[in-house]
Write a protein that holds these residues in place. Sequence first.
Motif, PDB file in Angstrom:
ATOM      1  N   HIS A   1       0.867  -1.182   0.000  1.00 15.20           N
ATOM      2  CA  HIS A   1       0.000   0.000   0.000  1.00 15.20           C
ATOM      3  C   HIS A   1       0.894   1.219   0.000  1.00 15.20           C
ATOM      4  O   HIS A   1       1.765   1.348   0.857  1.00 15.20           O
ATOM      5  CB  HIS A   1      -0.929  -0.054   1.211  1.00 15.20           C
ATOM      6  CG  HIS A   1      -1.725  -1.325   1.210  1.00 15.20           C
ATOM      7  ND1 HIS A   1      -2.916  -1.453   0.563  1.00 15.20           N
ATOM      8  CD2 HIS A   1      -1.427  -2.551   1.700  1.00 15.20           C
ATOM      9  CE1 HIS A   1      -3.349  -2.687   0.685  1.00 15.20           C
ATOM     10  NE2 HIS A   1      -2.463  -3.375   1.366  1.00 15.20           N
TER      11      HIS A   1
ATOM     12  N   ASN B   1       7.406  -7.348   2.221  1.00 14.10           N
ATOM     13  CA  ASN B   1       6.529  -8.287   2.921  1.00 14.10           C
ATOM     14  C   ASN B   1       5.744  -7.632   4.047  1.00 14.10           C
ATOM     15  O   ASN B   1       4.588  -7.943   4.261  1.00 14.10           O
ATOM     16  CB  ASN B   1       7.350  -9.435   3.504  1.00 14.10           C
ATOM     17  CG  ASN B   1       7.661 -10.463   2.455  1.00 14.10           C
ATOM     18  OD1 ASN B   1       7.066 -10.451   1.391  1.00 14.10           O
ATOM     19  ND2 ASN B   1       8.589 -11.341   2.728  1.00 14.10           N
TER      20      ASN B   1
ATOM     21  N   ASP C   1       6.986  -8.215  11.549  1.00 14.57           N
ATOM     22  CA  ASP C   1       7.022  -8.146  10.078  1.00 14.57           C
ATOM     23  C   ASP C   1       6.380  -9.390   9.483  1.00 14.57           C
ATOM     24  O   ASP C   1       5.589  -9.308   8.542  1.00 14.57           O
ATOM     25  CB  ASP C   1       8.464  -8.022   9.591  1.00 14.57           C
ATOM     26  CG  ASP C   1       9.009  -6.626   9.800  1.00 14.57           C
ATOM     27  OD1 ASP C   1       8.225  -5.777  10.265  1.00 14.57           O
ATOM     28  OD2 ASP C   1      10.193  -6.390   9.517  1.00 14.57           O
TER      29      ASP C   1
ATOM     30  N   PHE D   1       2.610  -9.276   9.822  1.00 11.47           N
ATOM     31  CA  PHE D   1       1.945  -8.452   8.816  1.00 11.47           C
ATOM     32  C   PHE D   1       1.917  -9.149   7.463  1.00 11.47           C
ATOM     33  O   PHE D   1       0.937  -9.065   6.731  1.00 11.47           O
ATOM     34  CB  PHE D   1       2.618  -7.088   8.702  1.00 11.47           C
ATOM     35  CG  PHE D   1       2.259  -6.165   9.829  1.00 11.47           C
ATOM     36  CD1 PHE D   1       1.006  -6.230  10.410  1.00 11.47           C
ATOM     37  CD2 PHE D   1       3.158  -5.251  10.318  1.00 11.47           C
ATOM     38  CE1 PHE D   1       0.658  -5.398  11.451  1.00 11.47           C
ATOM     39  CE2 PHE D   1       2.825  -4.411  11.370  1.00 11.47           C
ATOM     40  CZ  PHE D   1       1.573  -4.486  11.934  1.00 11.47           C
ATOM     41  N   GLU D   2       3.025  -9.843   7.161  1.00 10.68           N
ATOM     42  CA  GLU D   2       3.076 -10.602   5.915  1.00 10.68           C
ATOM     43  C   GLU D   2       1.960 -11.655   5.902  1.00 10.68           C
ATOM     44  O   GLU D   2       1.240 -11.812   4.918  1.00 10.68           O
ATOM     45  CB  GLU D   2       4.440 -11.270   5.805  1.00 10.68           C
ATOM     46  CG  GLU D   2       4.637 -12.053   4.532  1.00 10.68           C
ATOM     47  CD  GLU D   2       5.910 -12.870   4.551  1.00 10.68           C
ATOM     48  OE1 GLU D   2       6.820 -12.539   5.343  1.00 10.68           O
ATOM     49  OE2 GLU D   2       5.985 -13.838   3.791  1.00 10.68           O
TER      50      GLU D   2
ATOM     51  N   LYS E   1      -1.423 -10.205   5.304  1.00 11.52           N
ATOM     52  CA  LYS E   1      -1.651  -9.912   3.884  1.00 11.52           C
ATOM     53  C   LYS E   1      -1.964 -11.181   3.105  1.00 11.52           C
ATOM     54  O   LYS E   1      -2.849 -11.201   2.253  1.00 11.52           O
ATOM     55  CB  LYS E   1      -0.408  -9.232   3.301  1.00 11.52           C
ATOM     56  CG  LYS E   1      -0.290  -7.797   3.688  1.00 11.52           C
ATOM     57  CD  LYS E   1       0.605  -7.042   2.761  1.00 11.52           C
ATOM     58  CE  LYS E   1       2.049  -7.375   2.972  1.00 11.52           C
ATOM     59  NZ  LYS E   1       2.918  -6.531   2.133  1.00 11.52           N
ATOM     60  N   ARG E   2      -1.218 -12.239   3.421  1.00 12.45           N
ATOM     61  CA  ARG E   2      -1.439 -13.483   2.676  1.00 12.45           C
ATOM     62  C   ARG E   2      -2.826 -14.057   2.971  1.00 12.45           C
ATOM     63  O   ARG E   2      -3.528 -14.519   2.070  1.00 12.45           O
ATOM     64  CB  ARG E   2      -0.362 -14.519   3.014  1.00 12.45           C
ATOM     65  CG  ARG E   2       0.990 -14.135   2.476  1.00 12.45           C
ATOM     66  CD  ARG E   2       1.941 -15.300   2.360  1.00 12.45           C
ATOM     67  NE  ARG E   2       3.305 -14.851   2.234  1.00 12.45           N
ATOM     68  CZ  ARG E   2       3.863 -14.377   1.132  1.00 12.45           C
ATOM     69  NH1 ARG E   2       3.160 -14.290   0.026  1.00 12.45           N
ATOM     70  NH2 ARG E   2       5.120 -13.969   1.116  1.00 12.45           N
TER      71      ARG E   2
ATOM     72  N   LEU F   1      -5.382 -11.751   1.221  1.00 15.00           N
ATOM     73  CA  LEU F   1      -5.351 -11.867  -0.240  1.00 15.00           C
ATOM     74  C   LEU F   1      -5.937 -13.192  -0.710  1.00 15.00           C
ATOM     75  O   LEU F   1      -6.575 -13.262  -1.756  1.00 15.00           O
ATOM     76  CB  LEU F   1      -3.921 -11.735  -0.748  1.00 15.00           C
ATOM     77  CG  LEU F   1      -3.470 -10.314  -1.073  1.00 15.00           C
ATOM     78  CD1 LEU F   1      -2.005 -10.277  -1.402  1.00 15.00           C
ATOM     79  CD2 LEU F   1      -4.254  -9.751  -2.239  1.00 15.00           C
TER      80      LEU F   1
ATOM     81  N   TYR G   1      -9.451 -12.668  -0.696  1.00 14.13           N
ATOM     82  CA  TYR G   1      -9.770 -11.717  -1.759  1.00 14.13           C
ATOM     83  C   TYR G   1      -9.885 -12.417  -3.100  1.00 14.13           C
ATOM     84  O   TYR G   1     -10.812 -12.164  -3.871  1.00 14.13           O
ATOM     85  CB  TYR G   1      -8.670 -10.656  -1.797  1.00 14.13           C
ATOM     86  CG  TYR G   1      -8.835  -9.595  -2.840  1.00 14.13           C
ATOM     87  CD1 TYR G   1      -9.615  -8.478  -2.589  1.00 14.13           C
ATOM     88  CD2 TYR G   1      -8.195  -9.692  -4.066  1.00 14.13           C
ATOM     89  CE1 TYR G   1      -9.763  -7.494  -3.535  1.00 14.13           C
ATOM     90  CE2 TYR G   1      -8.335  -8.712  -5.017  1.00 14.13           C
ATOM     91  CZ  TYR G   1      -9.115  -7.611  -4.751  1.00 14.13           C
ATOM     92  OH  TYR G   1      -9.261  -6.641  -5.693  1.00 14.13           O
TER      93      TYR G   1
ATOM     94  N   LEU H   1      -7.294  -5.080   2.969  1.00 12.84           N
ATOM     95  CA  LEU H   1      -6.018  -5.705   2.605  1.00 12.84           C
ATOM     96  C   LEU H   1      -4.810  -5.035   3.256  1.00 12.84           C
ATOM     97  O   LEU H   1      -3.727  -5.598   3.288  1.00 12.84           O
ATOM     98  CB  LEU H   1      -5.836  -5.681   1.086  1.00 12.84           C
ATOM     99  CG  LEU H   1      -6.830  -6.539   0.311  1.00 12.84           C
ATOM    100  CD1 LEU H   1      -6.712  -6.279  -1.164  1.00 12.84           C
ATOM    101  CD2 LEU H   1      -6.606  -8.004   0.595  1.00 12.84           C
ATOM    102  N   ASP H   2      -5.019  -3.820   3.783  1.00  8.38           N
ATOM    103  CA  ASP H   2      -3.893  -3.128   4.403  1.00  8.38           C
ATOM    104  C   ASP H   2      -3.679  -3.667   5.827  1.00  8.38           C
ATOM    105  O   ASP H   2      -4.549  -3.526   6.685  1.00  8.38           O
ATOM    106  CB  ASP H   2      -4.193  -1.624   4.438  1.00  8.38           C
ATOM    107  CG  ASP H   2      -2.965  -0.831   4.811  1.00  8.38           C
ATOM    108  OD1 ASP H   2      -2.020  -1.456   5.324  1.00  8.38           O
ATOM    109  OD2 ASP H   2      -2.954   0.392   4.592  1.00  8.38           O
ATOM    110  N   PRO H   3      -2.523  -4.293   6.079  1.00 16.40           N
ATOM    111  CA  PRO H   3      -2.320  -4.918   7.396  1.00 16.40           C
ATOM    112  C   PRO H   3      -2.333  -3.907   8.545  1.00 16.40           C
ATOM    113  O   PRO H   3      -2.730  -4.221   9.655  1.00 16.40           O
ATOM    114  CB  PRO H   3      -0.957  -5.589   7.267  1.00 16.40           C
ATOM    115  CG  PRO H   3      -0.284  -4.903   6.162  1.00 16.40           C
ATOM    116  CD  PRO H   3      -1.350  -4.467   5.217  1.00 16.40           C
ATOM    117  N   LYS H   4      -1.907  -2.669   8.236  1.00 13.01           N
ATOM    118  CA  LYS H   4      -1.881  -1.674   9.306  1.00 13.01           C
ATOM    119  C   LYS H   4      -3.292  -1.292   9.733  1.00 13.01           C
ATOM    120  O   LYS H   4      -3.573  -1.115  10.912  1.00 13.01           O
ATOM    121  CB  LYS H   4      -1.116  -0.440   8.850  1.00 13.01           C
ATOM    122  CG  LYS H   4       0.373  -0.674   8.958  1.00 13.01           C
ATOM    123  CD  LYS H   4       1.164   0.468   8.458  1.00 13.01           C
ATOM    124  CE  LYS H   4       2.627   0.027   8.461  1.00 13.01           C
ATOM    125  NZ  LYS H   4       3.455   0.933   7.715  1.00 13.01           N
TER     126      LYS H   4
END
Lengths: 388, 232
Positions: A361, A386, B102, B105-106, B109-110, B113, B116, B130-133
Amino acid sequence: MFKTTADLLIKSHPLRVVQGRFFAAAVAEPKSEDRLQSFRTFEADPSKHNTNHQSQFYKVDSTDKKVLFQYGGLPKSFQIQAKTFNETCLMVRDPSIQIINHLKTIDYTQPPIKFVLYGKKGCGKTLTLAHIMHYAYKNDFLIVHVPWVGNWMRRCKDTSNSETKPGFIDLNIDAAAWLVHFKTQNANILENPELKTTIDIQWNKRECTPIGSSLLELIDQGINRIRFASNCVNYLAEEVKKLSQSGLCRTLLAIDGFNAFFYPNTRVFTEKKEMVPPSRVTLTEGFLNLTKFDWKNSVIVVTVDEIAIAEKDQISHYPRYLLGKSGFEHLDPFLPVEVKDYSEKEHQSIMDYYRERKWIHSYPGQNDELYFLSGGNPFRLMNLCNAL
Amino acid sequence: MCATKVLFSRCFAVSKLNTPILSYIQQNSMSVYPNYYIEPIYRKETQQELVKTGEISKYSHIPTKATLNGQTCSDSYDPVIALFTNYVMRQGLKALAREQMDKCFENIKRLQLEKYHKCTTEEEKLKIELDPKKVFHEAINNSKPLLQLTGVKRGGVRYQVPMPITDRRSEFIAMNWLVDAGKEKDRKVRFAMQLARELVDASNNTGKVVKRKQDLHRQCEANKAFAHYRWS
């Protein structure tokens, strides 16, 4: 030989530069709508890729992927990405275009030209090789592909003493797995009934593969009788050479991590826990046989990689160091092709691709920041992205 | 005798001299910095704002603490995530904690997605964050408790009394619950993976942590009768 390769370089080089320049002028003012899609090309056939497609992504057909890379050939981290992105895309990069252009123009009646891909860790050597293999697959080459030599020399499944050659070590399970890999990659070509063995092969007192039996039978023999798998690979290598020599097939030899064949320390041990150098592993013989100059109608692409050797010796990524004296002399003369870090354009392209796949993003200044942090190295960039 | 006397007097003098410094150290506990050192201003935007308003001249000669190695001016930096990383950290292994975050968060996302790409219609796709934050912040917001229970002793009996809670404290509790939930897992599952699942669940207002919050609220509701012990 040296003369031909040198000629070839000179011939193709000016052409390439002109095309590159023309292209640079063309992209100087991209239209705003085009720019969004400029990182992607719909040209899925690698034989039509040229400098115009540079740093664009093309989609590898899932059936092709299944045939070519079912048993290895793509790095694990890349496979995970491909699964997440729901598609397999490769970037068209300079070294692969160069080699594919050469493959189109070289004279196959001459002894094979050897391309050696080299570069720092995580630069995309394996994926460049994958792109070339895709080209070869589309153009009906017989592909002799070793996904990773390090798997044999550094983490082999089993070892046993060779029955035919005293002092040698067989890696039979690995050899059988490789035979399966070879069979799936070349399933189409192996159906050709003209591909026949040229000698009688006596496995033991009772079993033999007579002259004139098809190549498939030879492979199946290796897969079904795992004891003979290592020898089978060597015989197969010899047969492939003879068949190419006679013009029945055109061969691409692609070996990833070739320098592992020449690195003196391995993790293959005898029953007495003595370390076995690669020269005394039976599998080595077959593939060193294939990388000789004494055949034609073929082309050889190998990569040399730091990761294929022990960590303490990973000092330099140049072929002369990695291959050592004996390996260098074995391959010489060859064409070294460097796989470089991302250029700024390639970086822009991959960042756009990641964004389109919703993987990262964006925030202002992201591209520059990541280019700086990764130093242009693709693997490092992937790891940095990642967590974003 | 004389010598001891001299020595004693000297010691006394030293201790007398040291008293203000000692008290000063105690006041500042273990910090390397004296208490007049100010916190660093490491965000570019804040610095530019200060330049604009001209307040920057105020700070120019005040001694300032060094920036911590986790604090950057990058846009990917998030103070809440940095705080959470510190809560994840054990035994001072910050690099490990950061790596776990890290990876977490990866994994988020996986996971997202994968969902998704499974969706067939555009509407369903839009619903998935989809934004992990954003998932992370949403998860923390959803697991913040509104009340807490505190033990109060009245007449020899310890009562669990519902108390109001500050925002800071409730954020702390929410984060600690999330870390606990991440650790409560099968041996073969990694912390980063479990934490990712918990965060996704909490952001959808489901899962272990949200249930724990609701349990606490229910307990507070049940102990409503003891509320007056807060002041009497």
